[in-house]
Design a protein around this motif. Structure first.
Motif, mmCIF file in Angstrom:
data_model
loop_
_atom_site.group_PDB
_atom_site.id
_atom_site.type_symbol
_atom_site.label_atom_id
_atom_site.label_comp_id
_atom_site.label_asym_id
_atom_site.label_seq_id
_atom_site.Cartn_x
_atom_site.Cartn_y
_atom_site.Cartn_z
ATOM 1 N N ALA A 1 0.883 -1.172 0.000
ATOM 2 C CA ALA A 1 0.000 0.000 0.000
ATOM 3 C C ALA A 1 0.919 1.221 0.000
ATOM 4 C CB ALA A 1 -0.911 -0.005 1.224
ATOM 5 N N GLU A 2 0.992 1.903 -1.126
ATOM 6 C CA GLU A 2 1.939 3.019 -1.293
ATOM 7 C C GLU A 2 1.369 4.008 -2.298
ATOM 8 O OE1 GLU A 2 4.390 5.595 -1.061
ATOM 9 O OE2 GLU A 2 5.465 3.927 -0.128
ATOM 10 N N ASP A 3 1.236 5.262 -1.888
ATOM 11 C CA ASP A 3 0.659 6.271 -2.783
ATOM 12 C C ASP A 3 1.680 6.872 -3.743
ATOM 13 O OD1 ASP A 3 1.817 7.540 -0.484
ATOM 14 O OD2 ASP A 3 0.771 9.392 -1.015
ATOM 15 N N MET B 1 -0.588 8.329 3.638
ATOM 16 C CA MET B 1 -1.294 8.132 2.375
ATOM 17 C C MET B 1 -2.643 8.839 2.448
ATOM 18 S SD MET B 1 -0.753 4.062 1.589
ATOM 19 C CE MET B 1 -1.483 3.521 3.150
ATOM 20 N N PRO B 2 -3.199 9.214 1.289
ATOM 21 C CA PRO B 2 -4.537 9.823 1.295
ATOM 22 C C PRO B 2 -5.620 8.777 1.582
ATOM 23 C CG PRO B 2 -3.762 9.518 -0.967
ATOM 24 C CD PRO B 2 -2.623 9.134 -0.050
ATOM 25 N N GLU B 3 -6.777 9.235 1.940
ATOM 26 C CA GLU B 3 -7.976 8.431 2.212
ATOM 27 C C GLU B 3 -7.869 7.575 3.466
ATOM 28 O OE1 GLU B 3 -10.346 6.775 -0.994
ATOM 29 O OE2 GLU B 3 -8.873 7.616 -2.384
ATOM 30 N N MET B 4 -6.808 6.790 3.612
ATOM 31 C CA MET B 4 -6.599 5.987 4.813
ATOM 32 C C MET B 4 -5.095 5.784 4.973
ATOM 33 S SD MET B 4 -7.768 2.085 5.785
ATOM 34 C CE MET B 4 -9.513 2.426 5.777
ATOM 35 N N ASP B 5 -4.556 6.283 6.072
ATOM 36 C CA ASP B 5 -3.109 6.155 6.273
ATOM 37 C C ASP B 5 -2.732 4.743 6.731
ATOM 38 O OD1 ASP B 5 -3.507 5.984 9.064
ATOM 39 O OD2 ASP B 5 -2.960 8.067 9.419
ATOM 40 N N GLY B 6 -1.446 4.506 6.839
ATOM 41 C CA GLY B 6 -0.948 3.188 7.212
ATOM 42 C C GLY B 6 -1.337 2.761 8.615
ATOM 43 N N TYR B 7 -1.396 3.711 9.544
ATOM 44 C CA TYR B 7 -1.812 3.367 10.909
ATOM 45 C C TYR B 7 -3.250 2.856 10.910
ATOM 46 C CZ TYR B 7 2.174 6.259 12.464
ATOM 47 O OH TYR B 7 3.418 6.800 12.670
ATOM 48 N N ALA B 8 -4.146 3.571 10.205
ATOM 49 C CA ALA B 8 -5.561 3.166 10.153
ATOM 50 C C ALA B 8 -5.698 1.827 9.433
ATOM 51 C CB ALA B 8 -6.394 4.239 9.460
ATOM 52 N N LEU B 9 -4.954 1.637 8.349
ATOM 53 C CA LEU B 9 -4.983 0.359 7.634
ATOM 54 C C LEU B 9 -4.563 -0.777 8.560
ATOM 55 C CD1 LEU B 9 -5.193 -1.459 5.129
ATOM 56 C CD2 LEU B 9 -2.848 -0.740 4.538
ATOM 57 N N CYS B 10 -3.491 -0.554 9.285
ATOM 58 C CA CYS B 10 -2.990 -1.579 10.198
ATOM 59 C C CYS B 10 -4.036 -1.898 11.273
ATOM 60 C CB CYS B 10 -1.680 -1.106 10.822
ATOM 61 S SG CYS B 10 -0.838 -2.386 11.759
ATOM 62 N N ARG B 11 -4.640 -0.875 11.861
ATOM 63 C CA ARG B 11 -5.673 -1.101 12.881
ATOM 64 C C ARG B 11 -6.847 -1.898 12.314
ATOM 65 N NH1 ARG B 11 -4.046 4.034 14.508
ATOM 66 N NH2 ARG B 11 -5.617 5.058 13.234
ATOM 67 N N ARG B 12 -7.237 -1.600 11.068
ATOM 68 C CA ARG B 12 -8.352 -2.324 10.434
ATOM 69 C C ARG B 12 -7.980 -3.787 10.196
ATOM 70 N NH1 ARG B 12 -12.090 0.936 7.368
ATOM 71 N NH2 ARG B 12 -12.995 -1.045 6.748
ATOM 72 N N ILE B 13 -6.753 -4.022 9.742
ATOM 73 C CA ILE B 13 -6.308 -5.402 9.512
ATOM 74 C C ILE B 13 -6.275 -6.166 10.824
ATOM 75 C CG2 ILE B 13 -4.293 -6.813 8.893
ATOM 76 C CD1 ILE B 13 -3.711 -4.694 6.684
#
Length: 188
Positions: A10-12, A58-70
């Motif tokens: 995941a990389e913008d 990153m836009p829309e959802m950063d890496g921290y939020a992505l990680c928390r969701r995963i």
């Protein structure tokens, strides 16, 4: 012939994504690229990789939020996540650990350094799956108090990654000091 291990990036930044994809594919991994956290979550609905590597900013959802969701999804919670970022403040490192990241790598990074971290994480996936997180470990660092919900393996990997990163930065500093010393010697 063994099936290649799949990694989701995941990389913008297209430049960073192409570089990372090249490094990973050259090492035998199969790679999928998403341009932000929202796309990465959609990709995870289609296919389950062995590892996720995500930029933090990153836009829309950063890496921290992505990680928390995963880590908050029962189907995905054992999926290792590596966060890559130019952020290197201790607070950022602890935010990554609090989000559930399994590793944190500062940009710029050396290819071999990143690949070594990936291999270490992939080799401990089954151990990680068997470990439950510790309940609210408290860490005092650099005058700050951090509350972590992380497994021992996750914390050890973070410590190793941070130590490796500092070694890498010290080597670079030593090279720069030597270049400066040689330049000064040539002036004299």
């Amino acid at each position: 012939m063994a099936t290649p291990i799949e990694i989701l990036i995941a990389e913008d930044s297209m430049t960073q994504a192409v570089r990372l994809r090249h490094i990973l594919e050259r090492d035998g991994y199969r790679v999928t690229v998403a341009t932000n956290g929202v796309e990465a979550l959609a990709a995870l609905e289609q296919s389950l990789p062995s590892l996720v590597i995500s930029d933090v900013m990153m836009p829309e959802m950063d890496g921290y939020a992505l990680c928390r969701r995963i880590k908050g999804d029962a189907r995905l919670r054992h999926l290792p996540v590596v966060l890559l970022t130019v952020l290197s403040d201790p607070d950022d490192v602890f935010k990554a650990l609090q989000a559930g990241a399994d590793n944190y790598v500062s940009k710029p990074y050396e290819s071999q350094f990143l690949l070594t971290n990936i291999r270490r994480i992939l080799s401990t996936v089954s151990l990680r799956a068997r470990q439950e997180s510790t309940a609210d470990a408290t860490v005092y660092f650099d005058g700050q108090c951090y509350t972590l919900d992380a497994s021992r393996t996750q914390i050890v990997d973070f410590l190793l990654s941070t130590y490796d990163s500092m070694l890498q930065k010290n080597r670079e500093l030593d090279r720069k000091n030597l270049q400066l010393s040689e330049a000064l010697d040539n002036i004299r």
